[in-house]
Write an enzyme that holds these catalytic residues in place. Sequence first.
Site, PDB file in Angstrom:
ATOM      1  N   PHE A 117       0.845  -1.187   0.000  1.00 16.69           N
ATOM      2  CA  PHE A 117       0.000   0.000   0.000  1.00 16.69           C
ATOM      3  C   PHE A 117       0.879   1.234   0.000  1.00 16.69           C
ATOM      4  CE2 PHE A 117      -4.520   1.176   0.920  1.00 16.69           C
ATOM      5  CZ  PHE A 117      -5.110   0.113   0.274  1.00 16.69           C
ATOM      6  N   GLN A 231      -7.752  14.579   3.983  1.00 19.99           N
ATOM      7  CA  GLN A 231      -7.064  13.782   2.971  1.00 19.99           C
ATOM      8  C   GLN A 231      -7.815  13.724   1.646  1.00 19.99           C
ATOM      9  OE1 GLN A 231      -6.383   9.245   3.318  1.00 19.99           O
ATOM     10  NE2 GLN A 231      -4.346  10.164   3.346  1.00 19.99           N
ATOM     11  N   HIS A 233      -7.903  11.586  -1.675  1.00 17.33           N
ATOM     12  CA  HIS A 233      -7.434  10.338  -2.263  1.00 17.33           C
ATOM     13  C   HIS A 233      -7.204  10.608  -3.741  1.00 17.33           C
ATOM     14  CE1 HIS A 233      -7.136   6.203  -3.506  1.00 17.33           C
ATOM     15  NE2 HIS A 233      -7.295   5.777  -2.260  1.00 17.33           N
ATOM     16  N   LEU A 243     -14.660   5.857  -5.152  1.00 17.41           N
ATOM     17  CA  LEU A 243     -13.244   5.560  -4.986  1.00 17.41           C
ATOM     18  C   LEU A 243     -12.811   4.335  -5.789  1.00 17.41           C
ATOM     19  CD1 LEU A 243     -10.646   6.112  -3.212  1.00 17.41           C
ATOM     20  CD2 LEU A 243     -11.422   4.161  -1.878  1.00 17.41           C
ATOM     21  N   GLU A 246      -6.577   2.332  -3.488  1.00 17.20           N
ATOM     22  CA  GLU A 246      -5.133   2.425  -3.677  1.00 17.20           C
ATOM     23  C   GLU A 246      -4.536   1.072  -4.054  1.00 17.20           C
ATOM     24  OE1 GLU A 246      -3.152   5.303  -1.145  1.00 17.20           O
ATOM     25  OE2 GLU A 246      -2.035   3.614  -0.334  1.00 17.20           O
ATOM     26  N   ARG A 288      -0.539   9.545  -0.207  1.00 12.57           N
ATOM     27  CA  ARG A 288      -1.670  10.195  -0.875  1.00 12.57           C
ATOM     28  C   ARG A 288      -1.513  11.693  -1.011  1.00 12.57           C
ATOM     29  NH1 ARG A 288      -6.423   6.569   1.919  1.00 12.57           N
ATOM     30  NH2 ARG A 288      -5.782   4.681   0.814  1.00 12.57           N
ATOM     31  N   HIS A 356     -11.539  12.471   1.031  1.00 11.29           N
ATOM     32  CA  HIS A 356     -11.652  11.073   1.417  1.00 11.29           C
ATOM     33  C   HIS A 356     -11.711  10.845   2.923  1.00 11.29           C
ATOM     34  CE1 HIS A 356     -11.223   6.799   0.912  1.00 11.29           C
ATOM     35  NE2 HIS A 356     -10.062   6.749   1.504  1.00 11.29           N
ATOM     36  N   ARG A 391      -2.758  10.499   6.654  1.00 10.18           N
ATOM     37  CA  ARG A 391      -2.946   9.094   6.984  1.00 10.18           C
ATOM     38  C   ARG A 391      -2.375   8.212   5.884  1.00 10.18           C
ATOM     39  NH1 ARG A 391      -7.268   5.008   5.822  1.00 10.18           N
ATOM     40  NH2 ARG A 391      -8.061   6.469   4.285  1.00 10.18           N
TER      41      ARG A 391
HETATM   42  C1  LIG Z   1     -14.562   4.689  -0.091  1.00  9.97           C
HETATM   43  C2  LIG Z   1     -13.661   4.532   1.109  1.00  9.97           C
HETATM   44  C3  LIG Z   1     -12.662   3.573   1.109  1.00  9.97           C
HETATM   45  C4  LIG Z   1     -11.832   3.400   2.211  1.00  9.97           C
HETATM   46  N1  LIG Z   1     -10.867   2.440   2.172  1.00  9.97           N
HETATM   47  C5  LIG Z   1     -10.092   2.242   3.265  1.00  9.97           C
HETATM   48  C6  LIG Z   1      -9.112   1.200   3.293  1.00  9.97           C
HETATM   49  O1  LIG Z   1      -8.959   0.451   2.345  1.00  9.97           O
HETATM   50  N2  LIG Z   1      -8.358   1.046   4.403  1.00  9.97           N
HETATM   51  C7  LIG Z   1      -8.518   1.845   5.499  1.00  9.97           C
HETATM   52  O2  LIG Z   1      -7.819   1.639   6.475  1.00  9.97           O
HETATM   53  N3  LIG Z   1      -9.441   2.835   5.507  1.00  9.97           N
HETATM   54  C8  LIG Z   1     -10.224   3.051   4.415  1.00  9.97           C
HETATM   55  N4  LIG Z   1     -11.163   4.061   4.438  1.00  9.97           N
HETATM   56  C9  LIG Z   1     -11.383   4.818   5.659  1.00  9.97           C
HETATM   57  C10 LIG Z   1     -12.223   4.017   6.636  1.00  9.97           C
HETATM   58  O3  LIG Z   1     -13.081   3.153   5.948  1.00  9.97           O
HETATM   59  C11 LIG Z   1     -13.069   4.898   7.529  1.00  9.97           C
HETATM   60  O4  LIG Z   1     -12.273   5.854   8.118  1.00  9.97           O
HETATM   61  C12 LIG Z   1     -13.730   4.080   8.611  1.00  9.97           C
HETATM   62  O5  LIG Z   1     -14.440   3.009   8.061  1.00  9.97           O
HETATM   63  C13 LIG Z   1     -14.628   4.874   9.510  1.00  9.97           C
HETATM   64  O6  LIG Z   1     -15.236   3.986  10.440  1.00  9.97           O
HETATM   65  P1  LIG Z   1     -15.998   4.492  11.726  1.00  9.97           P
HETATM   66  O7  LIG Z   1     -16.406   3.302  12.491  1.00  9.97           O
HETATM   67  O8  LIG Z   1     -15.203   5.524  12.409  1.00  9.97           O
HETATM   68  O9  LIG Z   1     -17.264   5.233  11.112  1.00  9.97           O
HETATM   69  P2  LIG Z   1     -18.453   4.726  10.165  1.00  9.97           P
HETATM   70  O10 LIG Z   1     -18.291   3.363   9.673  1.00  9.97           O
HETATM   71  O11 LIG Z   1     -18.645   5.814   9.166  1.00  9.97           O
HETATM   72  O12 LIG Z   1     -19.668   4.699  11.162  1.00  9.97           O
HETATM   73  C14 LIG Z   1     -20.174   5.836  11.768  1.00  9.97           C
HETATM   74  C15 LIG Z   1     -21.350   5.440  12.609  1.00  9.97           C
HETATM   75  O13 LIG Z   1     -21.791   6.549  13.369  1.00  9.97           O
HETATM   76  C16 LIG Z   1     -23.186   6.628  13.309  1.00  9.97           C
HETATM   77  N5  LIG Z   1     -23.596   8.009  13.530  1.00  9.97           N
HETATM   78  C17 LIG Z   1     -23.054   9.123  12.979  1.00  9.97           C
HETATM   79  N6  LIG Z   1     -23.714  10.195  13.412  1.00  9.97           N
HETATM   80  C18 LIG Z   1     -24.686   9.781  14.259  1.00  9.97           C
HETATM   81  C19 LIG Z   1     -25.697  10.424  15.018  1.00  9.97           C
HETATM   82  N7  LIG Z   1     -25.889  11.751  14.991  1.00  9.97           N
HETATM   83  N8  LIG Z   1     -26.524   9.667  15.782  1.00  9.97           N
HETATM   84  C20 LIG Z   1     -26.385   8.307  15.805  1.00  9.97           C
HETATM   85  N9  LIG Z   1     -25.443   7.661  15.096  1.00  9.97           N
HETATM   86  C21 LIG Z   1     -24.600   8.387  14.341  1.00  9.97           C
HETATM   87  C22 LIG Z   1     -23.556   6.088  11.960  1.00  9.97           C
HETATM   88  O14 LIG Z   1     -24.865   5.621  11.953  1.00  9.97           O
HETATM   89  C23 LIG Z   1     -22.546   4.964  11.812  1.00  9.97           C
HETATM   90  O15 LIG Z   1     -23.045   3.783  12.393  1.00  9.97           O
HETATM   91  C24 LIG Z   1     -11.985   4.243   3.329  1.00  9.97           C
HETATM   92  C25 LIG Z   1     -12.984   5.212   3.329  1.00  9.97           C
HETATM   93  C26 LIG Z   1     -13.809   5.376   2.225  1.00  9.97           C
HETATM   94  C27 LIG Z   1     -14.827   6.439   2.250  1.00  9.97           C
END
Ligand SMILES: Cc1cc2nc3c(=O)[nH]c(=O)nc-3n(C[C@H](O)[C@H](O)[C@H](O)COP(=O)(O)OP(=O)(O)OC[C@H]3O[C@@H](n4cnc5c(N)ncnc54)[C@H](O)[C@@H]3O)c2cc1C
Lengths: 587, 247
Positions: A117, A231, A233, A243, A246, A288, A356, A391
């Site tokens: 990566f 960030q 991407h 997306l 990568e 990135r 991103h 990141r």
């Molecule tokens: C397209 C894409 C590809 C990616 N690929 C990678 C990768 O290959 N490798 C890597 O390491 N990272 C990657 N990332 C980054 C990574 O996926 C995210 O940073 C990570 O998944 C975020 O997870 P989280 O649990 O913090 O939030 P999320 O999975 O976004 O969950 C947030 C939660 O909070 C809840 N929530 C939000 N606001 C409220 C509210 N007001 N009331 C109640 N609930 C609420 C939502 O319902 C949800 O359940 C990628 C990101 C994207 C967008």
Amino acid sequence: MESVQSDVAIVGAGGAGLRAAIALAQSDPKLRIALISKVYPMRSHTCAAEGGAAGVIKPDDSLEHHFNDTVGGGDWLCDQDAVDYLVQEAPKELIQLEHWGCPWSREPDGSVAVRPFGGMKKQRTWFAADKSGFHILHTLFQTSLQFASIERFDEYYVTELLVHEGRCAGVVAIEMRSGQMRRFDARALIIAGGGAGRMFPFTTNGAIKTGDGMALAYRAGVALKDMEFVQYHPTGLPSTGTLLTEACRGEGGVLLNKNGRRFLQDYGMGPETPLGKPVFKTMELGPRDRVSQAFWQEQKKGNMMPTQWGDAMLLDMRHLGEKTINERLPLVRDMSISYMGVDPVTDPVPVRPVVHYMMGGIDTDTRAATRLPGLFAAGECACVSINGANRLGSNSLTELLVFGRRAALSALEYVKAGAAPVNEGARAALATAAQGRLRELMQRSGSGETVAGLRKEMMQTMEQNAGIYRTSEGLTEACAKLSELRRRYARIELHDKTNVYNTDLLQALELGSMLDCAEAVTQSALARQESRGAHQRLDFTARDDVKFLRHSLALYAQNEPPRIDYRDVVITRSQPGVRDYSGGGGK
Amino acid sequence: MGERQVELEVLRYNPETDREPHFQRYSVACREEWVVLDALNHVKETLDPTLSYRWSCHMAVCGSCGMMVNGEPKLACKTFLRNYHGVIRVEPLRHFPIERDLVTVIDDFVAKLTRVKPYLIPKEPKSVEAGEYRQTPAQLKRYKQFTLCINCMLCYAACPEYGLIPDYLGPAALSLAHRYNQDSRDGGRGERQEELASKEGVWECSFVGACSEVCPEHVDPAAAIQQVKIRSTLDWYQEHLMPWLKK
Ligand SMILES: Cc1cc2nc3c(=O)[nH]c(=O)nc-3n(C[C@H](O)[C@H](O)[C@H](O)COP(=O)(O)OP(=O)(O)OC[C@H]3O[C@@H](n4cnc5c(N)ncnc54)[C@H](O)[C@@H]3O)c2cc1C
Ligand code: FES
């Protein structure tokens, strides 16, 4: 108002929230856990992650390498004690997921496969084809179903924290199905609300990534740290911002300008590597921030391809062949064909940098604790400072797991230490006040300010002034605009005044979160008069370790712009150096 | 840059203000490359902020945006306007109660998912320190396809049995159970079997195959259900005709 009693409440059921919930349920089966989410857990945006999760597993790799890649990749703005914890815990968490059934891709001998990566010196990214986040999320969600002590509140939108006498005592939320408000009493609270990419018009982030979690903590007095680091991407589809992971480049895809030149060699990431033989931390495997910045420079020179959605570069994967593309990048192929009409097996795919990930977020320490007693945070909404100024791809999924679990353990410690619960009267008063604010919003009329109108203006401002390269002029303008938008937001008027699944209301509340986060981004960016990682200033082009080897802290100030404060970076053993992505393999 | 006027006919229902569901027409200037979801978002932003529907990822992976498009269950974010002519009729997913507009009540589905124990019940428990389970690419392939379900519920909207017999566990839940049964690390088939072979389990399926046709992720639930039936039949024979086979 009805209330729900729990020991620990969690806001967010994405990767971080689910990991925390499972850790709590396993640590103490008697604990009452409330898992609150504005969407069903499997809709959380963790499902969109494609490439994979980093964790040292192969014999030629070491924790020290992972540490150095992360700290250098973050342009030395990472807290090194937090990075140490991350890299140490990473392999355990990824194996734990394997034990829970995650369908990681495998080597012929049955061991887990890893891929290269960007910015990583060794192969250490665990992957499940190109749906890694999807599989992680579903594995966690399905695993969580065996614990009866995790009570889920799906499609509940949290509007405020309950804070009394300097302690966090729960939240209030709207049950979307009924429009009713509920009070959630909790002895400790974990926020795992995800990112805020929707502040920008062109992003890989799903509709739900509106910075609610960050705004909740911020308004309760917890600082938002390093918010200026957003960030981009490098490889999003120009039509939709979707997306292309990568891993396309990890597997050997290359980036071309309109003349067919692999232009990254002209921006300090050369020498050119042979086609189909990617070299760690070189050319297309640069980090990135550097790759996105090179795109911008090249665009200035007129070397990018005009498309109907703006200028693009070309991601060429043809030499990988159909078999590899189908096996390792099936989603990439599917999406390129569906959304761009281009098959990567036969043609290069136009791509351009796209917003991103938020490196910044709720200020937490290595225990995932905030400075507000009883409040913890993890995942993209938090800033425990493992990402620094940029990141590295595949560190974030790992971060969710490691610090999701850590937040759970710290919350449990806090609960066990037995802080006296906040009294019922105080809770009820806080909840009633929150309900009053919501009612006022629902009933307000006459201003003509709409969600769609304000949101559009916010996005334009962010795109124009807070993008890959920034200037004092642009940022000053953005700050002024955001102050204005926040003032106008206070008068916003809903069209929909009914109760059941009112998305006009939800979008209004989400817009409120985004405006607060956006102002923290632009104010922190304006104050940081240097260029570091993803924060590049055309008027302060060098990194300035004397003044700015520090975290920015944006502190909420109601109707005023936030106050910006600073805190030193934790440096244990890696002194700031030069980020070298020129074939030497870096530090 | 192609633009075209598209006529959408969207089912509306607000339990607080409407006696019954009705259709509302919107005429939307759409770009050629748009999907149905883009058109709905455009309506919501410019014409009617009261329209309610679920969506998030816009990349066919979060499973939020299932709805009926001209009578067929589809993901709105992967259904291209260019494939439709004339009025496009958009309705909530069939076989689910309407919560509001295009938003359905999915409690039944979520409860069924939970019932089939969709988590690894290890054949041989192992500590994290002992490292990963070995699983060859061939072993992975035996269940991989069934891991791809995004819980969009299009298969439930397509399934005639689910329409007739609401207790039927249905394609997605059965496939998910089968996914774990097929996993070389899992030893929980016995525990899941009770649900799978129950009255509401696989035997309800009359093998119409509609589920596999509409699945946007090519999970092929019909195949999973067939495989479970075969295994269950073998179990039955082993138990009743060949008791000596069991130790
Ligand atoms: C397209 C894409 C590809 C990616 N690929 C990678 C990768 O290959 N490798 C890597 O390491 N990272 C990657 N990332 C980054 C990574 O996926 C995210 O940073 C990570 O998944 C975020 O997870 P989280 O649990 O913090 O939030 P999320 O999975 O976004 O969950 C947030 C939660 O909070 C809840 N929530 C939000 N606001 C409220 C509210 N007001 N009331 C109640 N609930 C609420 C939502 O319902 C949800 O359940 C990628 C990101 C994207 C967008
Ligand atoms: S919006 Fe996520 S599947 Fe359609």
